[in-house]
Design a protein around this motif. Structure first.
Motif, mmCIF file in Angstrom:
data_model
loop_
_atom_site.group_PDB
_atom_site.id
_atom_site.type_symbol
_atom_site.label_atom_id
_atom_site.label_comp_id
_atom_site.label_asym_id
_atom_site.label_seq_id
_atom_site.Cartn_x
_atom_site.Cartn_y
_atom_site.Cartn_z
ATOM 1 N N VAL A 70 0.912 -1.245 -0.077
ATOM 2 C CA VAL A 70 0.222 -0.025 0.014
ATOM 3 C C VAL A 70 0.826 1.235 -0.025
ATOM 4 C CG1 VAL A 70 -0.274 0.188 2.625
ATOM 5 C CG2 VAL A 70 -2.018 1.313 1.103
ATOM 6 N N ILE A 71 0.526 2.173 -0.769
ATOM 7 C CA ILE A 71 1.300 3.395 -1.155
ATOM 8 C C ILE A 71 0.369 4.471 -0.780
ATOM 9 C CG2 ILE A 71 2.840 4.793 -2.570
ATOM 10 C CD1 ILE A 71 4.051 2.212 -3.715
ATOM 11 N N VAL A 72 0.831 5.507 -0.027
ATOM 12 C CA VAL A 72 -0.139 6.604 0.305
ATOM 13 C C VAL A 72 0.749 8.070 -0.287
ATOM 14 C CG1 VAL A 72 -1.411 8.006 1.782
ATOM 15 C CG2 VAL A 72 -1.399 5.635 1.988
ATOM 16 N N ASP A 73 0.045 8.876 -0.995
ATOM 17 C CA ASP A 73 0.916 10.068 -1.393
ATOM 18 C C ASP A 73 0.402 11.293 -0.415
ATOM 19 O OD1 ASP A 73 -1.469 11.231 -2.274
ATOM 20 O OD2 ASP A 73 -0.961 10.663 -4.276
ATOM 21 N N ALA A 74 1.042 12.316 -0.745
ATOM 22 C CA ALA A 74 0.839 13.505 -0.072
ATOM 23 C C ALA A 74 -0.604 14.306 0.216
ATOM 24 C CB ALA A 74 2.073 14.687 -0.423
ATOM 25 N N GLU A 75 -1.376 13.512 -1.004
ATOM 26 C CA GLU A 75 -2.893 13.957 -1.151
ATOM 27 C C GLU A 75 -3.769 12.916 -0.682
ATOM 28 O OE1 GLU A 75 -3.709 15.461 -5.076
ATOM 29 O OE2 GLU A 75 -2.629 17.544 -4.820
ATOM 30 N N THR A 76 -3.089 11.934 -0.053
ATOM 31 C CA THR A 76 -3.829 10.902 0.943
ATOM 32 C C THR A 76 -4.622 10.198 -0.255
ATOM 33 O OG1 THR A 76 -4.276 12.447 2.685
ATOM 34 C CG2 THR A 76 -4.854 10.397 2.871
ATOM 35 N N THR A 77 -3.843 9.970 -1.403
ATOM 36 C CA THR A 77 -4.551 8.864 -2.382
ATOM 37 C C THR A 77 -3.838 7.481 -2.078
ATOM 38 O OG1 THR A 77 -4.716 10.742 -4.083
ATOM 39 C CG2 THR A 77 -4.842 8.369 -4.881
ATOM 40 N N ASN A 120 0.816 -4.538 -6.729
ATOM 41 C CA ASN A 120 1.312 -6.006 -6.438
ATOM 42 C C ASN A 120 3.041 -5.680 -6.332
ATOM 43 O OD1 ASN A 120 3.061 -8.321 -7.207
ATOM 44 N ND2 ASN A 120 1.436 -8.932 -8.525
ATOM 45 N N LYS A 121 3.557 -6.123 -5.217
ATOM 46 C CA LYS A 121 4.857 -5.801 -4.951
ATOM 47 C C LYS A 121 5.968 -6.607 -5.834
ATOM 48 C CE LYS A 121 5.166 -9.328 -1.011
ATOM 49 N NZ LYS A 121 6.311 -10.213 -1.681
ATOM 50 N N GLU A 122 5.483 -7.485 -6.263
ATOM 51 C CA GLU A 122 6.398 -8.184 -7.379
ATOM 52 C C GLU A 122 6.718 -7.245 -8.558
ATOM 53 O OE1 GLU A 122 7.797 -11.013 -6.249
ATOM 54 O OE2 GLU A 122 6.318 -11.181 -4.367
ATOM 55 N N ASN A 123 6.023 -6.715 -9.265
ATOM 56 C CA ASN A 123 6.096 -5.895 -10.231
ATOM 57 C C ASN A 123 5.500 -4.372 -10.358
ATOM 58 O OD1 ASN A 123 3.341 -6.326 -10.469
ATOM 59 N ND2 ASN A 123 3.562 -7.935 -11.975
ATOM 60 N N LEU A 124 5.055 -3.964 -9.006
ATOM 61 C CA LEU A 124 4.539 -2.633 -9.007
ATOM 62 C C LEU A 124 3.500 -2.381 -9.948
ATOM 63 C CD1 LEU A 124 7.950 -0.531 -8.202
ATOM 64 C CD2 LEU A 124 6.277 -1.490 -6.669
ATOM 65 N N GLU A 125 2.553 -3.519 -10.187
ATOM 66 C CA GLU A 125 1.457 -3.178 -10.943
ATOM 67 C C GLU A 125 0.487 -2.782 -9.940
ATOM 68 O OE1 GLU A 125 0.439 -6.205 -13.354
ATOM 69 O OE2 GLU A 125 1.950 -6.267 -14.935
ATOM 70 N N GLN A 168 -3.153 -2.447 -8.199
ATOM 71 C CA GLN A 168 -4.274 -3.353 -8.215
ATOM 72 C C GLN A 168 -5.411 -2.628 -7.903
ATOM 73 O OE1 GLN A 168 -3.483 -7.173 -8.264
ATOM 74 N NE2 GLN A 168 -1.655 -5.759 -9.100
ATOM 75 N N SER A 169 -5.691 -1.619 -6.941
ATOM 76 C CA SER A 169 -6.781 -0.791 -6.730
ATOM 77 C C SER A 169 -6.413 0.292 -5.822
ATOM 78 C CB SER A 169 -7.889 -1.793 -5.948
ATOM 79 O OG SER A 169 -7.130 -2.089 -4.774
ATOM 80 N N GLY A 170 -7.233 1.066 -5.538
ATOM 81 C CA GLY A 170 -7.130 2.245 -4.702
ATOM 82 C C GLY A 170 -8.446 3.065 -4.341
ATOM 83 N N PHE A 171 -7.980 4.222 -3.581
ATOM 84 C CA PHE A 171 -8.972 5.313 -3.452
ATOM 85 C C PHE A 171 -8.463 6.695 -3.150
ATOM 86 C CE2 PHE A 171 -8.719 2.601 0.362
ATOM 87 C CZ PHE A 171 -8.472 3.845 1.321
ATOM 88 N N LYS A 172 -9.247 7.643 -3.005
ATOM 89 C CA LYS A 172 -8.924 9.004 -2.791
ATOM 90 C C LYS A 172 -9.653 9.241 -1.484
ATOM 91 C CE LYS A 172 -7.668 10.614 -7.411
ATOM 92 N NZ LYS A 172 -7.942 11.607 -8.372
#
Length: 708
Positions: free
Chosen positions: A25-32, A37-42, A44-48
């Protein structure tokens, strides 16, 4: 180091975490929030979430290990919020801080969300109910970091006041206030079961023992502002990410710096994570990149070079990636070097320099090894002279050369000299015991006079025959404590063969004790360790083992006899006991029961709390934790009474009872402020009330309603 994988998310990366299900899980400065997938950084899903963070050098976002909850500060940092990650619904918000919220955290077992502020306060929110459960001891200034031990037993708080609070989430009691930093504490992390790393604003890093509160060491060579850090699963390496874009690496066993510029990127490093499964270091940057590196890059090349015995090239690969030194493949290089070194030494001792250089041939182009080779050849230049002096019996000159070139002490010739010395010394000791043969002792030792390292032993043995007698007698009677005291006061005894026998006996005892401990034979281990305590060299270690084993014996006996009170009390003392099979089982039972109790407490249901906690009411080590959950329930009763506009006198009585039981806390003070707003006519003065404390609370003080 070559980039293995790379991904741009455009905004600064402020949080990266590999969840229990393996997702990154990765969160950016705008809390997105994005799931990769940690194997290939593809993706998968997300939300803002849509909260913009202008400051993110502290933990402004936190995710539970199970991925079910996340916490964040609001854009204006006036409050912190807890969300359900699946439904995106807000569970709780904390707006109690006097000033801004500085950081948040969620413990590894997803029980509590911690909200820390510029006011030095830390509020613990129950993630199930969203209600305030307890507060941690306050700091005098802004809290910069909150961190947890991997097992969720400990929480640590670092503050601008330069202090660190250690709090046990097992016993719900503060344990230590750590003081050694000369600047604000900015970052904290637990590692290796009982250690804590803290880094301050001046980039000074300290390693602590969390049980004793003592400083174990300091990390040298940090010349940049540390923004983030991560530790590998085996807890061998510490990776620090800096403002200038460097990754610094340390060995957590030695605390030595491995590389000051392991990786260099063009943007400040804002977040780091470690993929234990693949040994990948994942870096998040201020310019919005996620970059993945293999920390053992070059392993295959190393294997190929080793097959060809291209050791010069091996060194070049290792210079590029110094972590390869820690691989099994590199250990083969080390073994080959050590074997070659021993063979070359033997050749040099025989005067065969040509053979030695032939042996060294494969290493001469390795700068680090070439220096050793050149020094070795120079040192052995006078070895023939040493050998001749030894042969001619010119012992003083021979020993003088050996002291000048310590490498000679590894040779068979030097070992023969030492064997001869010990034989003479033992013979002199026997002669000196009888006045008739005492002159012979002086005669035997005469060749060694004038040698500083031998003279002190000679003088002592000639003048302390009685001590030698006492030592031999103590050994015969197995009075090892007497032997140790005599050895401590009389260094010449180290030269005795009896001393060697004594140490060999102690070593065997130590090996037997370790074997007994490994096999779970605690009784035999304790019996052996009692004897080992009489040996000065083993005294402290044996004592520590004894304390640990006696605790284990008491714990396992308690478990076997169904005495859970003693079992839990012992677990509160020893972290190791919690990690045993029985300890984990008992801790799970406690956590399950505590969750039931908190569920009841969230409704102010004292009978429900009592039912869930009944079996713990007579366990001393659980009193503080019980006090915490009952205080939680009583606070809910007070809040409900206020919400229902209960009579002022009834709420005042509840406040008095609460303070009488638990003392003044952040919860009751915050509640009183709300109460005073609704009932301005109140004459209640909190400072004048009789105060109890969480530490003095006992189950006998339980009442069904705090308002009665």
């Amino acid at each position: 180091m070559e980039i293995l994988l790379s991904k741009s998310i455009a905004k600064p990366v402020i949080l990266m975490k590999i969840l229990q299900n393996g997702e990154l899980v990765i969160v950016d400065a705008e809390t997105t929030v994005r799931y990769f997938n940690k194997e290939n950084l593809e993706l998968q899903s997300g939300f803002k979430v849509g909260i913009k963070h202008k400051r993110y050098k502290t933990a402004v976002v936190a995710f539970a290990n199970n991925g079910e909850y996340f916490a964040t500060l609001t854009s204006d940092a006036k409050e912190s919020r807890l969300f359900n990650a699946a439904t995106k619904k807000m569970i709780a918000k904390v707006e109690r801080h006097q000033g801004e919220v500085s950081c948040v955290g969620i413990d590894p077992l997803a029980r509590y969300m911690f909200s820390c502020g510029d006011d030095g306060k830390t509020f613990a929110i129950d993630v199930q109910s969203g209600k305030l459960v307890f507060t941690l001891p306050p700091h005098a200034d802004t809290i910069n970091d909150v961190t947890f031990s991997r097992n969720g037993n400990w929480v640590a708080i670092g503050s601008y006041d330069r202090k660190i609070t250690l709090f046990s989430l097992v016993t719900m009691t503060p344990k230590n206030k750590l003081r050694a930093h000369s600047a604000p504490v900015m970052h904290l992390t637990f590692f290796q079961k009982n250690k804590l790393l803290s880094i301050d604003k001046n980039s000074s890093a300290i390693i602590w023992n969390i049980y004793s509160g003592k400083v174990l060491g300091r990390l040298e060579g940090i010349h940049d502002e540390v923004n983030s850090f991560v530790i590998d699963k085996d807890e061998q390496f510490l990776f620090l990410g800096t403002q200038l874009g460097y990754v610094i690496v340390y060995d957590l066993d030695t605390y030595e710096q491995i590389a000051s510029k392991y990786i260099k990127i063009t943007s400040p490093i804002t977040s780091m994570e470690f993929d234990d499964e693949n040994n990948h270091l994942i870096i998040g940057t201020q310019d919005g990149f996620v970059i993945c590196y293999d920390i053992y890059e070059g392993t295959e090349t190393l294997k190929d070079l080793l097959k060809e015995k291209e050791f010069a090239m091996v060194q070049k690969i290792v210079d590029i990636n110094p972590l390869l030194v820690y691989t099994q493949i590199y250990s083969l290089v080390t073994n080959f070097w050590e074997n070659s070194l021993q063979k070359a030494k033997i050749a040099l001792q025989k005067g065969d320099k040509e053979k030695a250089m032939l042996i060294f041939g494969q290493f001469k182009h390795m700068p680090s090894k070439n220096k050793i080779i050149q020094k070795l050849v120079r040192d052995y230049a006078e070895f023939p002279k040493f050998a001749q002096l030894a042969k001619d019996g010119k012992l003083s000159l021979a020993y003088g050369l050996a002291n000048r070139y310590p490498i000679y002490k590894e040779s068979a010739i030097y070992q023969a000299l030492e064997k001869r010395w010990k034989k003479a010394f033992v013979q002199a000791q026997k002669y000196v015991l009888d006045p008739k043969t005492a002159p012979l002792a002086k005669e035997i030792l005469a060749p060694y006079r004038g040698m500083s390292e031998k003279t002190k032993f000679i003088q002592e043995v000639l003048s302390k025959a009685e001590i030698y007698k006492r030592f031999r007698a103590a050994m015969a009677k197995k009075e090892f404590k007497v032997c140790s005291e005599l050895i401590k006061q009389n260094p010449f005894l180290h030269e005795l063969p009896e001393y060697d026998s004594l140490m060999k006996y102690a070593d065997n005892l130590y090996i037997q004790s370790q074997k007994a401990m490994k096999e779970g034979d605690i009784h035999s281990a304790i019996k052996i360790l009692r004897v080992l305590q009489d040996f000065e060299e083993f005294k402290d270690e044996a004592r520590n083992f004894m304390v640990d084993l006696e605790s284990k014996a008491k714990f396992f006996n308690a478990v076997r006899n169904g005495d859970i009170a003693t079992a839990y009390d012992m677990m509160a003392i020893s972290e190791d006991l919690m990690q045993t099979k029985d300890g984990l089982r008992l801790q799970k039972i406690w956590n399950d029961d505590l969750n039931q109790a908190k569920s009841a407490a969230a409704y102010g249901n004292i009978q429900g709390v009592k039912a869930a906690m009944e079996k713990y009411m007579k366990i001393d080590s659980k009193y503080a934790a019980l006090a915490t959950v009952f205080a939680f329930a009583y606070m809910v009763q007070l809040e409900d009474a206020l919400q229902q506009n209960a009579p002022r006198q009834q709420i005042e009585n509840g406040i008095k009872n609460y303070i009488l039981n638990f003392g003044l806390s952040e919860q009751i003070e915050a509640f009183y402020n709300l109460f005073e707003d609704m009932y301005p006519e109140t004459k209640l003065n909190l400072e004048l009330l009789k105060k109890g404390s969480f530490s003095m609370w006992r189950p006998s003080m339980i009442i069904d309603s705090i308002l009665d």
